[in-house]
Design an enzyme around this catalytic site. Structure first.
Site, PDB file in Angstrom:
ATOM      1  N   HIS A  94      45.173   4.403  26.625  1.00 41.32           N
ATOM      2  CA  HIS A  94      44.497   5.698  26.508  1.00 41.32           C
ATOM      3  C   HIS A  94      44.403   6.382  27.880  1.00 41.32           C
ATOM      4  O   HIS A  94      44.830   7.526  28.049  1.00 41.32           O
ATOM      5  CB  HIS A  94      43.098   5.479  25.920  1.00 41.32           C
ATOM      6  CG  HIS A  94      42.290   6.731  25.778  1.00 41.32           C
ATOM      7  ND1 HIS A  94      42.154   7.378  24.570  1.00 41.32           N
ATOM      8  CD2 HIS A  94      41.605   7.488  26.680  1.00 41.32           C
ATOM      9  CE1 HIS A  94      41.415   8.460  24.747  1.00 41.32           C
ATOM     10  NE2 HIS A  94      41.068   8.549  26.018  1.00 41.32           N
ATOM     11  N   GLU A  95      43.872   5.671  28.847  1.00 45.93           N
ATOM     12  CA  GLU A  95      43.696   6.278  30.171  1.00 45.93           C
ATOM     13  C   GLU A  95      45.048   6.572  30.813  1.00 45.93           C
ATOM     14  O   GLU A  95      45.196   7.553  31.540  1.00 45.93           O
ATOM     15  CB  GLU A  95      42.842   5.384  31.076  1.00 45.93           C
ATOM     16  CG  GLU A  95      41.410   5.157  30.575  1.00 45.93           C
ATOM     17  CD  GLU A  95      40.660   6.428  30.212  1.00 45.93           C
ATOM     18  OE1 GLU A  95      40.961   7.495  30.796  1.00 45.93           O
ATOM     19  OE2 GLU A  95      39.775   6.366  29.323  1.00 45.93           O
TER      20      GLU A  95
ATOM     21  N   HIS B 195      46.214   9.921  29.681  1.00 44.29           N
ATOM     22  CA  HIS B 195      45.650  11.003  30.499  1.00 44.29           C
ATOM     23  C   HIS B 195      46.401  11.102  31.830  1.00 44.29           C
ATOM     24  O   HIS B 195      46.674  12.199  32.324  1.00 44.29           O
ATOM     25  CB  HIS B 195      44.173  10.729  30.811  1.00 44.29           C
ATOM     26  CG  HIS B 195      43.235  10.988  29.675  1.00 44.29           C
ATOM     27  ND1 HIS B 195      43.194  12.187  29.010  1.00 44.29           N
ATOM     28  CD2 HIS B 195      42.271  10.216  29.111  1.00 44.29           C
ATOM     29  CE1 HIS B 195      42.233  12.130  28.078  1.00 44.29           C
ATOM     30  NE2 HIS B 195      41.667  10.950  28.109  1.00 44.29           N
TER      31      HIS B 195
ATOM     32  N   HIS C 278      49.571  12.972  31.555  1.00 40.02           N
ATOM     33  CA  HIS C 278      49.307  14.416  31.434  1.00 40.02           C
ATOM     34  C   HIS C 278      49.142  15.033  32.829  1.00 40.02           C
ATOM     35  O   HIS C 278      49.555  16.167  33.077  1.00 40.02           O
ATOM     36  CB  HIS C 278      48.027  14.589  30.600  1.00 40.02           C
ATOM     37  CG  HIS C 278      47.844  15.938  29.967  1.00 40.02           C
ATOM     38  ND1 HIS C 278      46.683  16.284  29.324  1.00 40.02           N
ATOM     39  CD2 HIS C 278      48.643  17.023  29.892  1.00 40.02           C
ATOM     40  CE1 HIS C 278      46.787  17.523  28.860  1.00 40.02           C
ATOM     41  NE2 HIS C 278      47.973  17.998  29.199  1.00 40.02           N
TER      42      HIS C 278
HETATM   43 ZN   LIG Z   1      40.100  10.177  26.886  1.00 41.15          ZN
END
Ligand SMILES: [Zn+2]
Length: 671
Positions: free
Chosen positions: A461-462, A465, A468
């Site tokens: 998940h991290e 990010h 991105h």
């Molecule tokens: Zn998040």
């Protein structure tokens, strides 16, 4: 000697020179940096030249290097490696920074120049990205109240101040209610509870000086108690206390505060020219309108309610088999659901862990990014703020892309949770700057360090990010990387979690720490099955809260929020054995600050998109489909906030997201 936070960093990739910065440098550096930034703003606001895109908007986009350097270093160490001195500095800095930035929004001369550029936008021959930055800048000031004059301006300041006070009171009342309640347990009352709950209850009793174990309203104690205690009378008592937080009468009652907050938010929206607060709030989001939010929530509601109704029947039958007649009550649900989980999906976490080695999972997250986007990762030896931190240089075709830092282990100096932040964001104006991105997690140390399934998902998940930020390819910093709408920002991160579940990824990287064997298929199926367990309940309690939040802000503010809440639940046919995940008197997401007000839906909104976006890969032929990966980078990961998210998503998928993939993913409809 000059302050190392303010001088130009002559380090590899201009990473902060952590080894030459001391805690005594922060306060004087911040003082100087704020003065430098104020001077920059004043020069823009008070310029005698005619306002242009360059001398107003680009001048605002020009980073104040001193301020960025101080803030990135300070907030990195304050979150991930704090100490008493840093905590004290944080208390000192927070109000200073809030005052600094609100003075900028309130600067009338500055706003006049922004408005002048905005008014001539049709004649300016701006690029799409420039138009977007201009629109966002102007809109941000208008929404902050910069265009208000006279009485309206004064009233707006009053409302903001009062809302801040009420939000703090709401939080403190909730904490007070959570702290003051406890239920004493005798040795007999502990029967049937697993060892970790008994241990936690004893520790809580000791902490409160009771001389016996107690149940408190701390989530980490009350939830397992409701799951495991066979004593229906005690569950009922504890559950009712849990459900009544913030609504116990007296000084800590939050109901009148909630009503006043809703009234003031409505007035604020009216002052700014919006019909209601939801219209104001959703304007900047991908959802844009209350109708769009309600439409999505109701599509999910029907499937989750019918699943919850079916589950309620199964649980009722289990309860009756225990010799208890009558209806399943809210204090029964978790207990019988836990019994059912054990019977249907018993997953041995201890047997799973050796397959999830931290280092191999990091490798897996990198390998997926290599296959999808052609990124390569080489370890980088630079001094960082803690010996546990590791850094990599990220390249593509031999070209530098970013620096990635991972700080994975829990320690007492780190706040809880996991997060991704950019120590420097990607931009090309006024000069090219490559991102420096950090992932911070709280995994247990070990040799080798092993993760739970949830930990492994957090890692992916991290890292989503981080991608991105690292793949961002825009001109202006204010719209770079993750600077996107709240209901869009979790798309890249939640989407990336799906690659952890790809069988060939687990086959290669989820290997046993001792034997080197890949995770058995049977175990993998159990892991994935357990993740969807009791989704009817979880979705119902969440969606009910999101619908109540929306109803509070979409239309006239209710004078009696509790009555409005009851009305909404009646309308949607809330199952009797489930209550809202967060009822109004303790709905901190909505009332502690503006953060998630008429925005609680956004978790579900993002999940709908990530499920739908991953389905695009599956439809195209697989998790590593090259064309889909290219489209994902081109339309979503590289674009930051430079384009409206609805357009971005449509460009990637060819249409707007639908809920089918989410409903399948949550097991709420048949595959
Ligand atoms: Zn998040």
């Amino acid at each position: 000697m000059s302050n190392p936070l303010l001088s130009r960093w002559d380090t590899p990739f201009e990473i902060a020179p952590f080894n030459s910065i001391s805690d005594d440098d922060f306060a004087p550096a911040l003082k100087q940096a704020l003065a430098a930034h104020s001077a920059q703003i004043d020069a823009i606001a008070n310029s005698s030249e005619l306002p242009t895109f360059a001398n107003v908007i680009e001048a605002l986009e020009t980073p104040c290097r001193e301020l960025e350097q101080v803030l990135c270093v300070f907030f990195t160490v304050a979150g991930a490696d704090s100490n008493p001195k840093r905590e004290e500095l944080q208390r000192e800095f927070s109000p200073k920074l809030a005052a600094h930035f609100s003075a900028i929004t309130a600067n009338k001369a500055l706003f006049a120049r922004i408005k002048a550029v905005w008014d001539q936008r049709a004649e300016l021959d701006l690029t799409d990205e420039q138009q977007r930055v201009l629109m966002l800048t102007h809109r941000g000031f208008v929404r902050g109240g910069a265009a208000l004059e006279g009485d309206a301006d004064v009233r707006m300041q009053e409302i903001k101040g009062r809302l801040a006070t009420l939000g703090t009171q709401f939080t403190q009342n909730l904490l007070a209610d959570e702290r003051s309640w406890f239920m004493e347990l005798s040795e007999e009352d502990l029967e049937g509870l697993p060892a970790f709950v008994v241990k936690a209850a004893r520790a809580a009793g000791e902490e409160q000086g009771k001389g016996c174990p107690v149940v408190t309203l701390s989530r980490s104690l009350i939830t397992p108690f409701l799951q495991f205690s066979p004593r229906r009378d005690l569950r009922k008592k504890a559950f009712n206390a849990w459900a009544a937080r913030g609504a116990n009468g007296g000084e800590t009652d939050n109901r009148a505060i909630a009503a006043e907050i809703l009234k003031l938010r409505e007035e604020r929206a009216h002052l700014l020219g919006y019909d209601n607060f939801a219209a104001y709030k959703l304007e900047t989001e991908m959802a844009k309108t209350p109708e769009a939010v309600r439409g999505l929530l109701m599509e999910v509601w029907d499937a989750s309610k019918s699943r919850a109704d079916q589950d309620a029947q199964v649980l009722t039958a289990m309860m009756q088999a225990d010799g208890i007649n009558g209806d399943l009550e809210p204090w029964d649900w978790r207990y019988y659901a836990e019994k059912r989980r054990k019977a249907e999906h018993d997953l041995d976490e201890a047997a799973l862990k050796p397959y999830l080695q931290l280092d191999r999972m990091i490798e897996a997250s990198f390998a997926c990014a290599s296959r999808l986007f052609g990124l390569e990762f080489a370890p980088l030896d630079v001094p960082l703020y803690h010996p546990d931190c590791r850094a990599w240089e990220v390249t593509r075709d031999g070209q530098h892309v970013a620096v990635f830092i991972g700080d994975y282990f829990a320690r007492s100096s780190k706040r809880s949770g996991a997060w991704c932040s950019a120590m420097r964001q990607q931009a090309k104006f006024p000069e090219v700057q490559a991102p420096v991105v950090i992932n911070v997690c709280n995994f247990a140390k070990g040799d080798p360090a092993l993760l739970s399934w949830d930990d492994a998902r957090t890692l992916f998940h991290e890292f989503g990010h981080a991608l991105h930020q690292m793949l961002s390819n825009v001109t202006y910093e204010s719209i770079s990387g993750t600077s996107v709408a709240r209901d869009f920002v979790e798309l890249p991160s939640q989407l990336y979690e799906h690659w952890l579940e790809v069988p060939e990824v687990l086959q290669e990287f989820a290997t046993h720490a001792e034997t080197g064997e890949p995770m058995p298929q049977e175990m993998l199926e159990k892991v994935l099955g357990a993740a969807n367990f009791d989704m009817g309940f979880q979705t119902v309690e969440y969606v009910a809260s999101a619908l109540v939040d929306l109803a509070f802000h979409d239309g006239p503010a209710p004078s009696n929020p509790m009555a409005r809440q009851a009305e909404v639940l009646e309308e949607i046919g809330m199952p009797r054995a489930i209550i809202m995940r967060h009822a109004t008197p303790h709905f901190a997401h909505v009332f502690s600050s503006d953060g998630y007000s008429s925005g609680y839906y956004s978790y579900m909104w993002s999940e709908v998109m990530d499920a739908d976006a991953f389905a695009a890969f599956e439809e195209a032929g697989g998790a590593f489909d090259a064309e889909r990966a290219k489209a994902l980078e081109e339309h979503i990961l590289s674009t930051g906030g430079s384009v409206d998210p609805t357009e971005l998503y449509t460009a990637f998928r060819g249409r707007l997201p639908g809920v089918e993939a989410l409903l399948k993913g949550r097991g709420l409809v048949a595959e």
